[in-house]
Structures are given as C-alpha cells and as structure tokens.
Scaffold this motif. Structure first.
Motif, PDB file in Angstrom:
ATOM      1  N   SER A  63       0.676  -1.206  -0.093  1.00  0.00           N
ATOM      2  CA  SER A  63      -0.005  -0.019   0.006  1.00  0.00           C
ATOM      3  C   SER A  63       0.576   1.223  -0.068  1.00  0.00           C
ATOM      4  N   ALA A  64       1.897   1.110   0.768  1.00  0.00           N
ATOM      5  CA  ALA A  64       2.764   2.346   0.627  1.00  0.00           C
ATOM      6  C   ALA A  64       3.444   2.597  -0.811  1.00  0.00           C
ATOM      7  N   LEU A 119       8.882   4.420  -9.853  1.00  0.00           N
ATOM      8  CA  LEU A 119       8.724   3.022  -9.299  1.00  0.00           C
ATOM      9  C   LEU A 119       9.820   3.114  -8.245  1.00  0.00           C
ATOM     10  N   ASP A 120      11.139   3.295  -8.881  1.00  0.00           N
ATOM     11  CA  ASP A 120      12.145   2.764  -7.782  1.00  0.00           C
ATOM     12  C   ASP A 120      12.052   3.755  -6.604  1.00  0.00           C
ATOM     13  N   HIS A 121      11.655   5.071  -6.602  1.00  0.00           N
ATOM     14  CA  HIS A 121      11.434   5.820  -5.563  1.00  0.00           C
ATOM     15  C   HIS A 121      10.536   5.562  -4.901  1.00  0.00           C
ATOM     16  N   ALA A 122       9.225   5.005  -5.214  1.00  0.00           N
ATOM     17  CA  ALA A 122       8.225   4.665  -4.503  1.00  0.00           C
ATOM     18  C   ALA A 122       8.655   3.392  -3.779  1.00  0.00           C
ATOM     19  N   VAL A 123       9.220   2.387  -4.329  1.00  0.00           N
ATOM     20  CA  VAL A 123       9.628   1.179  -3.361  1.00  0.00           C
ATOM     21  C   VAL A 123      10.729   1.570  -2.317  1.00  0.00           C
ATOM     22  N   ALA A 124      11.608   2.710  -2.720  1.00  0.00           N
ATOM     23  CA  ALA A 124      12.638   2.937  -1.616  1.00  0.00           C
ATOM     24  C   ALA A 124      11.786   3.688  -0.593  1.00  0.00           C
ATOM     25  N   ARG A 125      11.078   4.472  -0.978  1.00  0.00           N
ATOM     26  CA  ARG A 125      10.305   5.402   0.069  1.00  0.00           C
ATOM     27  C   ARG A 125       9.302   4.323   0.979  1.00  0.00           C
ATOM     28  N   ALA A 126       8.715   3.487   0.474  1.00  0.00           N
ATOM     29  CA  ALA A 126       7.888   2.695   1.004  1.00  0.00           C
ATOM     30  C   ALA A 126       8.630   1.661   1.985  1.00  0.00           C
ATOM     31  N   ASP A 156      11.587   2.462   3.417  1.00  0.00           N
ATOM     32  CA  ASP A 156      11.977   3.212   4.503  1.00  0.00           C
ATOM     33  C   ASP A 156      10.988   3.403   5.625  1.00  0.00           C
ATOM     34  N   TYR A 157       9.630   3.628   4.956  1.00  0.00           N
ATOM     35  CA  TYR A 157       8.652   3.905   5.842  1.00  0.00           C
ATOM     36  C   TYR A 157       8.317   2.761   6.517  1.00  0.00           C
ATOM     37  N   LEU A 158       8.203   1.382   6.020  1.00  0.00           N
ATOM     38  CA  LEU A 158       8.034   0.291   6.760  1.00  0.00           C
ATOM     39  C   LEU A 158       8.967   0.035   7.673  1.00  0.00           C
ATOM     40  N   LEU A 159      10.261   0.029   7.469  1.00  0.00           N
ATOM     41  CA  LEU A 159      11.500  -0.285   8.417  1.00  0.00           C
ATOM     42  C   LEU A 159      11.261   0.527   9.858  1.00  0.00           C
ATOM     43  N   GLU A 160      11.009   1.973   9.649  1.00  0.00           N
ATOM     44  CA  GLU A 160      10.592   2.678  10.738  1.00  0.00           C
ATOM     45  C   GLU A 160       9.452   2.464  11.503  1.00  0.00           C
ATOM     46  N   ALA A 161       8.391   1.783  10.883  1.00  0.00           N
ATOM     47  CA  ALA A 161       7.065   1.474  11.156  1.00  0.00           C
ATOM     48  C   ALA A 161       7.631   0.098  12.199  1.00  0.00           C
ATOM     49  N   ILE A 162       8.408  -0.704  11.664  1.00  0.00           N
ATOM     50  CA  ILE A 162       8.713  -1.988  12.499  1.00  0.00           C
ATOM     51  C   ILE A 162       9.601  -1.567  13.683  1.00  0.00           C
ATOM     52  N   ARG A 163      10.576  -0.572  13.541  1.00  0.00           N
ATOM     53  CA  ARG A 163      11.480  -0.159  14.853  1.00  0.00           C
ATOM     54  C   ARG A 163      10.642   0.226  15.682  1.00  0.00           C
TER      55      ARG A 163
END
Length: 270
Positions: free
Chosen positions: A221-222, A233-240, A242-249
C-alpha cells in the motif's frame, strides 16, 4: 495522476479486525504517506495477533458495487489488491482492469496465507490469479512462499531470487518486487525487476522482532501510494521500504502474538 501530496488509492482486500493487516493496515499506510485511501472489502475476518479465527467472504455482487460507486464518484490513481479469497473475487478485479484500460496501475500483493498459517486464498483460485489477474499487474509484490506458490517451484536461496523474480515478471509484463525476508540471516534482501527488465536490489539489516504483522500489506500500500502520487517506481519502493522499516522499529508492542507495526510514525513522530 494525483499530486505529490495526494494520490487516490483504491484498496481491494480483506478486513483485519485486529487492525494490523488487511484493509486497516492499508488505510493507515496510505494516509500516513499523504494519499487518499478508498476501499472495497472482499472478506471479513475474525482476527487478532494470534491468528485468523474465521473468514466471512463478501458476496461478489456487493464487492462489485463497492468498486463501481467509488470509481464513478471519486476516481482512482492506483489500485492495490490484497486478500482476494476466491476466483469470483479475482474476476471482479479483472473486470475493473479491463474497464479502466491501461490508465490505472494495479499493484498486486498476492496474499495467500496469513502469518499464522491460515489460508486466505482458495487453492483453486491460484490459477485464476496467474492466468487472469497477473497480466494486468503493474507491480507484483510476493514474498518467497507466495512466489513459490505462483511459480510451482522452490526458491531456496538468494541466488535463486533474481531468476524467480524474472519468471514472475514474465507473467505480468509489469514489475516484480520479490521480498526475501523468509530467508535466514541477518541481512534482508529484496529484488526489484522493472518493466524494462532492469534489476535493483535493496538490502537492510534484519530487525529481530515478533511485531511484523501486516508488513506485506503495509509495504504494497505504501508503494501504491507513491505510484498514485506520480513517483517513479524505484522511488516509490525505496520510500515505502524506509517507511515500513521505521514502522517496524517503532512498533507499539501490542498483542500476545505477531504484533502490528507503527503505521502512524509519520503522523505523530512515532
């Protein structure tokens, strides 16, 4: 397409009553990244961090009605699918893609089995997904068990991942992000094969935690939000990622089982 601060994402997926995955995770992720989330619910689940206790499918005529009224009134910049449950549900999405033509990108998270091991896709529906849905996908985001189910073969190690991703990409004509989190080791690696066949690898240190419920839904979804906002696409995946990693942390530590991540860290600073 939407602007960089908006982006209308229609999510066609199941509900998670525990709030960590499914439609609930999708809405949180899209909103946290500045998009606008709309939904068509495919099934209701009685679910918490310890597992899926029951599934109640939504009749396909009502699913179609949800989709039709949203598309007609609000418009859509990207479509993201999650739990599709059965072949009739898959056909609803296929009909939508045929009606929309090539203008709206489809991001397919091929949800088949919950983290608890509960089946979320009828065994007979895998063929419908491969034959009818995947050819419409702009991006497919399987984890390794899902890739193995779609390909009908094992993907045992990192060396096999790129070929598996390329074979999946041939089924879509779009792009594939193959997630390597099920492999052992402290490094977690994902492989992105673009629609042009170009390969990009992503890597980060594994975060050792049980609080990863809904990470597949959240990541897809991100990414869909970034695509809806007009990001490459590359930027959308990279941002997503990063967002998910911080959400897990910064996961809140809820539940006795596999707990949810912190979807709202962008909203309230963790």
């Amino acid at each position: 397409m939407g602007t960089q601060t908006h982006g209308r994402v229609l999510i066609i997926a199941g509900s998670d009553s525990g709030g960590g995955a499914g439609i609930q995770a999708d809405i949180k992720a899209v909103t946290a990244l500045g998009g606008y989330a709309m939904t068509a619910i495919t099934a209701l689940t009685a679910q918490n961090t310890e597992g899926v206790h029951d599934v109640h499918p939504v009749p396909s005529p009502f699913l179609r009605w949800q989709i039709d009224v949203v598309v007609e009134d609000l418009g859509v910049d990207a479509i993201k699918t999650g739990m599709l449950h059965d072949a009739d549900t898959i056909d609803c999405v296929v009909d939508l893609m045929r009606a929309s033509g090539a203008g709206v990108p489809l991001i397919v998270d091929p949800v088949m089995v919950a983290q608890s091991g509960a089946s979320l896709l009828d065994s007979g529906a895998v063929g419908a997904m491969v034959e009818r849905l995947l050819p419409h996908a702009a991006l497919l985001t399987p984890n390794l068990p899902e890739a193995e189910a779609l390909l009908g073969r094992a993907v045992p190690d990192e060396a096999a991942m790129e070929q598996a991703a390329r074979d999946l990409q041939a089924m879509t004509g779009g792009a594939v992000l193959l997630k390597g989190g099920h492999l052992p080791g402290n490094a977690l690696r994902d492989v992105l094969i673009g629609p042009d066949g170009r390969t990009r690898r992503f890597q980060h240190a594994r975060i050792h935690t049980r609080h990863t419920h809904g990470t597949g839904c959240t990541l897809a979804s991100a990414i869909a939000t970034g695509i809806a906002q007009g990001m490459p696409l590359d930027h959308a995946v990279a941002r997503a990622r990063d967002y998910l990693l911080e959400a897990i942390r910064t996961a809140p530590g809820l539940g006795a089982g596999g707990g949810p991540v912190n979807h709202c860290h962008t909203v309230r600073g963790g």
